[in-house]
Design an enzyme around this catalytic site. Sequence first.
Site, PDB file in Angstrom:
ATOM      1  N   HIS A 372       0.975  -0.776   0.136  1.00 12.36           N
ATOM      2  CA  HIS A 372      -0.318   0.057   0.102  1.00 12.36           C
ATOM      3  C   HIS A 372       1.028   1.582   0.040  1.00 12.36           C
ATOM      4  O   HIS A 372       0.143   2.262  -0.311  1.00 12.36           O
ATOM      5  CB  HIS A 372      -0.953   0.297   1.287  1.00 12.36           C
ATOM      6  CG  HIS A 372      -2.123  -1.113   0.814  1.00 12.36           C
ATOM      7  ND1 HIS A 372      -2.823  -1.112   1.316  1.00 12.36           N
ATOM      8  CD2 HIS A 372      -2.153  -1.922   1.940  1.00 12.36           C
ATOM      9  CE1 HIS A 372      -4.011  -2.215   0.588  1.00 12.36           C
ATOM     10  NE2 HIS A 372      -3.400  -2.438   1.119  1.00 12.36           N
ATOM     11  N   LYS A 564      -9.135  13.535   4.429  1.00 12.19           N
ATOM     12  CA  LYS A 564      -7.856  12.350   4.500  1.00 12.19           C
ATOM     13  C   LYS A 564      -6.860  12.446   5.619  1.00 12.19           C
ATOM     14  O   LYS A 564      -7.005  13.584   6.006  1.00 12.19           O
ATOM     15  CB  LYS A 564      -7.626  12.117   2.733  1.00 12.19           C
ATOM     16  CG  LYS A 564      -6.327  13.798   2.612  1.00 12.19           C
ATOM     17  CD  LYS A 564      -6.308  13.634   1.102  1.00 12.19           C
ATOM     18  CE  LYS A 564      -6.940  13.479   0.022  1.00 12.19           C
ATOM     19  NZ  LYS A 564      -7.000  12.098  -1.106  1.00 12.19           N
ATOM     20  N   ARG A 565      -6.527  11.649   5.712  1.00 13.82           N
ATOM     21  CA  ARG A 565      -5.618  11.604   6.877  1.00 13.82           C
ATOM     22  C   ARG A 565      -4.439  12.957   6.258  1.00 13.82           C
ATOM     23  O   ARG A 565      -3.814  13.612   4.983  1.00 13.82           O
ATOM     24  CB  ARG A 565      -4.729  10.270   6.774  1.00 13.82           C
ATOM     25  CG  ARG A 565      -5.062   9.482   7.569  1.00 13.82           C
ATOM     26  CD  ARG A 565      -5.287   9.578   9.012  1.00 13.82           C
ATOM     27  NE  ARG A 565      -4.162   9.670  10.346  1.00 13.82           N
ATOM     28  CZ  ARG A 565      -3.992   9.247  10.677  1.00 13.82           C
ATOM     29  NH1 ARG A 565      -4.312   7.874  10.689  1.00 13.82           N
ATOM     30  NH2 ARG A 565      -2.494   9.064  11.591  1.00 13.82           N
ATOM     31  N   LYS A 570       0.476  14.621   0.955  1.00 12.93           N
ATOM     32  CA  LYS A 570      -1.207  14.494   0.166  1.00 12.93           C
ATOM     33  C   LYS A 570      -1.272  16.701  -0.140  1.00 12.93           C
ATOM     34  O   LYS A 570      -2.397  17.111  -0.435  1.00 12.93           O
ATOM     35  CB  LYS A 570      -2.241  14.110   1.254  1.00 12.93           C
ATOM     36  CG  LYS A 570      -1.702  12.915   1.557  1.00 12.93           C
ATOM     37  CD  LYS A 570      -3.193  11.791   2.316  1.00 12.93           C
ATOM     38  CE  LYS A 570      -2.233  10.838   2.968  1.00 12.93           C
ATOM     39  NZ  LYS A 570      -3.638   9.824   2.076  1.00 12.93           N
ATOM     40  N   THR A 672      -8.481   6.420  -1.965  1.00 11.37           N
ATOM     41  CA  THR A 672     -10.068   5.294  -1.879  1.00 11.37           C
ATOM     42  C   THR A 672     -10.748   7.068  -1.921  1.00 11.37           C
ATOM     43  O   THR A 672     -12.638   6.259  -2.370  1.00 11.37           O
ATOM     44  CB  THR A 672     -10.078   4.167  -1.554  1.00 11.37           C
ATOM     45  OG1 THR A 672     -10.121   5.095  -0.038  1.00 11.37           O
ATOM     46  CG2 THR A 672      -9.027   3.107  -1.572  1.00 11.37           C
ATOM     47  N   LYS A 676     -14.864   7.595  -3.419  1.00  9.61           N
ATOM     48  CA  LYS A 676     -15.892   7.696  -2.665  1.00  9.61           C
ATOM     49  C   LYS A 676     -16.718   9.451  -2.811  1.00  9.61           C
ATOM     50  O   LYS A 676     -17.847  10.101  -3.413  1.00  9.61           O
ATOM     51  CB  LYS A 676     -15.935   8.164  -0.853  1.00  9.61           C
ATOM     52  CG  LYS A 676     -15.425   6.726  -0.945  1.00  9.61           C
ATOM     53  CD  LYS A 676     -14.598   7.081   0.136  1.00  9.61           C
ATOM     54  CE  LYS A 676     -13.954   5.234   1.018  1.00  9.61           C
ATOM     55  NZ  LYS A 676     -12.629   5.648   1.912  1.00  9.61           N
TER      56      LYS A 676
HETATM   57  O1  NBY Z   1      -3.845   2.524   1.927  1.00 13.34           O
HETATM   58  C1  NBY Z   1      -3.017   3.513   1.972  1.00 13.34           C
HETATM   59  C2  NBY Z   1      -3.029   4.685   1.135  1.00 13.34           C
HETATM   60  O2  NBY Z   1      -1.990   5.869   1.184  1.00 13.34           O
HETATM   61  C3  NBY Z   1      -4.026   4.912  -0.358  1.00 13.34           C
HETATM   62  O3  NBY Z   1      -3.279   5.354  -1.416  1.00 13.34           O
HETATM   63  C4  NBY Z   1      -4.524   3.850  -0.288  1.00 13.34           C
HETATM   64  O4  NBY Z   1      -5.393   3.776  -1.530  1.00 13.34           O
HETATM   65  C5  NBY Z   1      -5.101   2.673   0.841  1.00 13.34           C
HETATM   66  C6  NBY Z   1      -5.927   1.614   0.330  1.00 13.34           C
HETATM   67  O5  NBY Z   1      -4.936   0.201  -0.713  1.00 13.34           O
HETATM   68  N1  NBY Z   1      -2.465   3.765   3.515  1.00 13.34           N
HETATM   69  C7  NBY Z   1      -3.023   3.051   4.441  1.00 13.34           C
HETATM   70  O6  NBY Z   1      -3.720   3.623   4.472  1.00 13.34           O
HETATM   71  N2  NBY Z   1      -1.867   3.166   5.409  1.00 13.34           N
HETATM   72  C8  NBY Z   1      -1.872   2.919   6.516  1.00 13.34           C
HETATM   73  O7  NBY Z   1      -3.134   3.322   7.308  1.00 13.34           O
HETATM   74  C9  NBY Z   1      -0.896   2.531   7.649  1.00 13.34           C
HETATM   75  C10 NBY Z   1      -1.409   2.120   8.717  1.00 13.34           C
HETATM   76  C11 NBY Z   1      -0.380   1.868   9.627  1.00 13.34           C
HETATM   77  C12 NBY Z   1       0.814   1.464   8.953  1.00 13.34           C
HETATM   78  C13 NBY Z   1       1.637   1.663   8.199  1.00 13.34           C
HETATM   79  C14 NBY Z   1       0.153   1.853   6.877  1.00 13.34           C
HETATM   80  N3  NBY Z   1       1.717   1.462   9.713  1.00 13.34           N
HETATM   81  O8  NBY Z   1       2.903   0.578   9.704  1.00 13.34           O
HETATM   82  O9  NBY Z   1       1.872   1.034  11.208  1.00 13.34           O
END
Ligand code: NBY
Length: 833
Positions: A372, A564-565, A570, A672, A676
């Site tokens: 991701h 978004k975050r 971003k 995503t 939406k």
């Molecule tokens: O995943 C997101 C991407 O940034 C976004 O572009 C994509 O659409 C989505 C679904 O594929 N990534 C994401 O949300 N990542 C996290 O929330 C996340 C959470 C925890 C950790 C790393 C990433 N972690 O290592 O703890």
Amino acid sequence: MNSPDTTVQQAKREHTRTGMSKDAFQRDLLDNLFYIQGRFREVATPHDLYMAAAYTTRDRLLARWVKSAQTFKATHARTVCYLSAEYLLGPHLASNLVNLGITETARAAAEELGMDMDALIEEEEEPGLGNGGLGRLAACFMESLATCQIPAIGYGIRYEFGIFKQAIEDGWQVEKGDNWLRNGNPWEIPRPKISFAVGFGGHTESYRDERSQVRLRWQPAFEIRGVAYDTPILGYGSQNVNLLRLWKAEASESLDLQAFNTGDYYGAVHAKIEAETLSKVLYPNDEPEAGKELRLKQQYFLVSCSMQDMIRLHLNTVGPLEGFADKFTVQLNDTHPALAVAELMRLLLDRHAMTWEEAWGITHKTFCYTNHTLLPEALETWPVSLFERLLPRHLEIIYEINRRFLDEVRMRFLGDEARVRRMSLIAEGHERRVRMAHLAVVGSHAVNGVAKLHSYLVKAMLFKDFAELWPERFHNVTNGVTPRRFVVVANPRLAKLITETCGQDDWIRDLEQLRALEPHVDDAGLQGRWQEVKRAAKQDLAQWMKQATGIELDPESMFDVQAKRIHEYKRQHLKVLHIVRCYQRIKQGQVQGLVPRTFIFGGKAAPGYFMAKLIIKLINAVAEVVNNDPQVNDWIRVAFMPDFNVKNGQRLYPAAELSEQISLAGKEASGTGNMKFSMNGALTIGTLDGANIEIREAVGPENFFLFGLTAEEVLQRQMTGYRPWEYYQNDPELKSDLDLINSGLFSHGDTQLFRPLTDNLINHDPFMVLADYRAYLECQEQVDRIYRDPERWTRMSILNVARIGYFSSDRAIREYAERIWQVGPQPVLDTEH
Ligand code: NBY
């Protein structure tokens, strides 16, 4: 087994007790209010009524759930196991009513009792067991798996505290604990008998088995238990219900007893508390934080419980484990559960006495991995020393996987030791670390990215060496979102209009049918109603915002939303620069061509991410000045929606007219939220990044506002040296916007507050905000121009919706099922028949 006679009786009983009629619903609602909440109508609180409605809804899905479990057991159905550290589920009630097909029935039943269903739905605390897109994707996928009738179990952690609640105080983000279970959770069923011991620490030892073979085993220093909590996930337009199984950490009983026997009562209780910290709280970072021991423990806890559960299920239903990979296919949602590769190896080797070759054959056939992120700093690694201490047996197994793997690399690429070092599961350096992504790629037979560009970059950059070794292993599956939650639940007015225009509601389970809107795009009647629907949603949001923040939004203005975050890549700060530019232009009287706009932001910053928190402060600081300046007030306003989560997202998507998807090209894996917004008729202003590229192709380039550098141009700039200060010096408007921020206008005279941000932009600007500034402003002028022609805008909006069908998570799930999992539908038959 029931005789046919009792089955009929049971069906009758079910029908009077949990039937789908209004009367049955009403009766059960009052029953549940009395028998579960111990209340009667006159004294019931809104929460009591919500609980009664939730149980009444749950009663109606249990029959489907049981029938699904029976069907899958009887047919030995191949099952998808989705392994994810996060599920950002959002509230259940409204979405379960939709998927049961009883929204209107329930509403009418409640109304007759003088209850307002919308108010009850508002009462629900959402399970925020995820950070952002990745966790929400897992939730959309679970729903689509059930809709597509694919047997699936989602495995995760039952965090007692989900993602923090965000409050805004003096413009700053303040985090509050999310005690979502405080008032009880009617949607889960605890399974105290489904529980597994999970070991930590200790050492490994060799011993001779009954056949005198030398074997290895792990003697952990301590154990905790994982207990299953099950939540049913309903499909839409199908009887299939899938299982979301979340693990809660508890003290292992043996440990308690030991402490009691030595008279250490306090110690025993303390051990319990310690064990329970394991599933206490979700880490609130959307990118990994280095070396947090508890986080690694959580990951292993998830993985060990889940793999033991699959083995239990396999032994109970199919038998010997040789066919494990035929019964289960396991999807790793990013690297967070990548330890599952080593854990399955350990279980097969040490507990089930397989040879390495047998165990590896199964493991490799079982796993698939979704990446991701491309951000190199976001790739998970763990210090070898931490592994040694916590998971010594897994480290041995990882070393052995690595030894065999690197031999294969050496054989293929003779003499290329640099390549061997790059590909190793162990990063050498002053501290040796385990590379979780490499473990996931080596341990899986399929690896995918989440949008075309992303999957290409995964192959061409991130895992280049691996793609050269195993090109057939790499795939793309572009993300999708569920139209049930994000259109039907979130935007009932739009859903109704679409259904009336198309003449049927099949689009809800086959989103490509939205194309039926296209022939009506120039119909003035449709356009008018389309505008009314948007207008009503804007009014709803304005009302909510007024009550939540005190800020008044003008529904006459364009709603321009970025939600978004909060992250530098971003580029929420690029949006702020645009606002500051509008502000200055209005102050200088240059309002020709301008359209009144309301800029709305939503999103959380990781609590330890200083720059992201400063961006939130900047947004609120600009909002304060802009919203209190009567000279600009008729033109622009700024609002920060506090605590952006699934529930608040559902308020935002329907009301948005312009969707901001402005990440630096090559950085957003997919996105995503972009889908939406577009599904709800917002037009997108965006870069050629992630799924934006595919959205633009789908809706037509003429219905999308494109600007900015391409991923390739970004790489080129980085190689030839990017000098942001040149943009600062050469573009007077850009300079004046940054200078205005530094002037203290937005910070009550404090000229230093935003320096870390502006200095970073001028001197480093890792996400090329300044390089894209001018193109962004010009593109926004184009947006204004088109917005002034409502007919044209509405036409573009209708076309966005008509052509967005591809971005349903049903389509994504069908692609996974065919190309990655090799699994087909297993329909569950209607219990009534
Ligand atoms: O995943 C997101 C991407 O940034 C976004 O572009 C994509 O659409 C989505 C679904 O594929 N990534 C994401 O949300 N990542 C996290 O929330 C996340 C959470 C925890 C950790 C790393 C990433 N972690 O290592 O703890």
